[in-house]
Design an enzyme around this catalytic site. Structure first.
Site, PDB file in Angstrom:
ATOM      1  N   ASP A   1     -43.124  14.981   9.698  1.00 51.09           N
ATOM      2  CA  ASP A   1     -43.602  15.186  11.068  1.00 51.09           C
ATOM      3  C   ASP A   1     -44.989  15.813  10.989  1.00 51.09           C
ATOM      4  O   ASP A   1     -45.262  16.607  10.083  1.00 51.09           O
ATOM      5  CB  ASP A   1     -42.653  16.099  11.845  1.00 51.09           C
ATOM      6  CG  ASP A   1     -41.332  15.434  12.187  1.00 51.09           C
ATOM      7  OD1 ASP A   1     -41.298  14.189  12.245  1.00 51.09           O
ATOM      8  OD2 ASP A   1     -40.343  16.149  12.400  1.00 51.09           O
TER       9      ASP A   1
ATOM     10  N   ASP B   1     -40.805   9.069  16.322  1.00 48.61           N
ATOM     11  CA  ASP B   1     -40.208   9.864  17.412  1.00 48.61           C
ATOM     12  C   ASP B   1     -40.799   9.457  18.760  1.00 48.61           C
ATOM     13  O   ASP B   1     -40.093   9.421  19.766  1.00 48.61           O
ATOM     14  CB  ASP B   1     -40.436  11.361  17.179  1.00 48.61           C
ATOM     15  CG  ASP B   1     -39.732  11.881  15.939  1.00 48.61           C
ATOM     16  OD1 ASP B   1     -38.728  11.274  15.519  1.00 48.61           O
ATOM     17  OD2 ASP B   1     -40.186  12.899  15.388  1.00 48.61           O
TER      18      ASP B   1
END
Length: 194
Positions: free
Chosen positions: A121, A137
């Site tokens: 991330d 995401d």
């Protein structure tokens, strides 16, 4: 989409491109941000920072890898089945795009989990201290939001009948009232026998 072949081809090409973009951006994040460097794209709003996420989207359910594999396989299987059943009518194109990008996001994060044992991330939205996330995401979150809008405001219940229909994916589905067989009515023109 004109036919099922073009539907499948478009799905494969676009989802492959979306997965590639997710993997490419994660590779850039790993290369330039792993050292702890934070790139301020828009100061005090959006920053790029490296995070190893061993959970689901936005960091929930840490270290539950088997659970993620099972859930991801189930979601991808359901989407594949839905694409197979999906009529080729133009009105289903927004729905089609949504499930395409959910599939792409699930694939991108699955590849990370299998290869690295975690998901990379790197996008941080600072004003609300939002959990760090990635392109996959974004695909999933935005698509689920639009699916909700489509389900509530656009599609009627009969529009989704193709999913449970036993007929082929391009067969015209009828509403419930049209599927009910009329009851037998005797011919009133004939005289009854005494």
């Amino acid at each position: 989409m004109k036919n099922k072949t073009s539907q499948y081809t478009f799905f494969i090409l676009v989802s492959s491109l979306a997965v590639w973009l997710d993997i490419f951006t994660k590779a850039l994040a790993s290369k330039y941000l792993m050292s702890g460097y934070v790139y301020k794209l828009i100061p005090n709003i959006i920053e790029f920072t490296y995070v190893k996420n061993r959970g689901a989207s936005f960091g929930i359910l840490q270290n539950q890898m088997i659970f993620f594999y099972v859930i991801t396989a189930a979601v991808m299987g359901m989407i594949s089945y839905t694409i197979y059943k999906l009529p080729s009518e133009q009105k289903y194109f927004p729905f089609y795009l949504c499930i395409l990008f959910i599939f792409s996001g699930a694939s991108g994060n699955l590849i990370d989990r299998v290869v690295n044992g975690y998901v990379v991330d790197f996008i941080y939205f600072k004003p609300i201290n939002f959990p760090v996330f990635n392109m996959a995401d974004i695909y999933i979150t935005v698509s689920v939001f639009f699916l909700f809008i489509l389900a509530v405001f656009i599609y009627k219940e009969d529009d989704m009948a193709f999913i449970s229909s036993k007929k082929g994916s391009d067969a015209n589905t009828k509403s419930a009232s049209e599927r009910i067989e009329p009851f037998y009515e005797p011919d009133r023109n004939k005289k009854s026998k005494k």
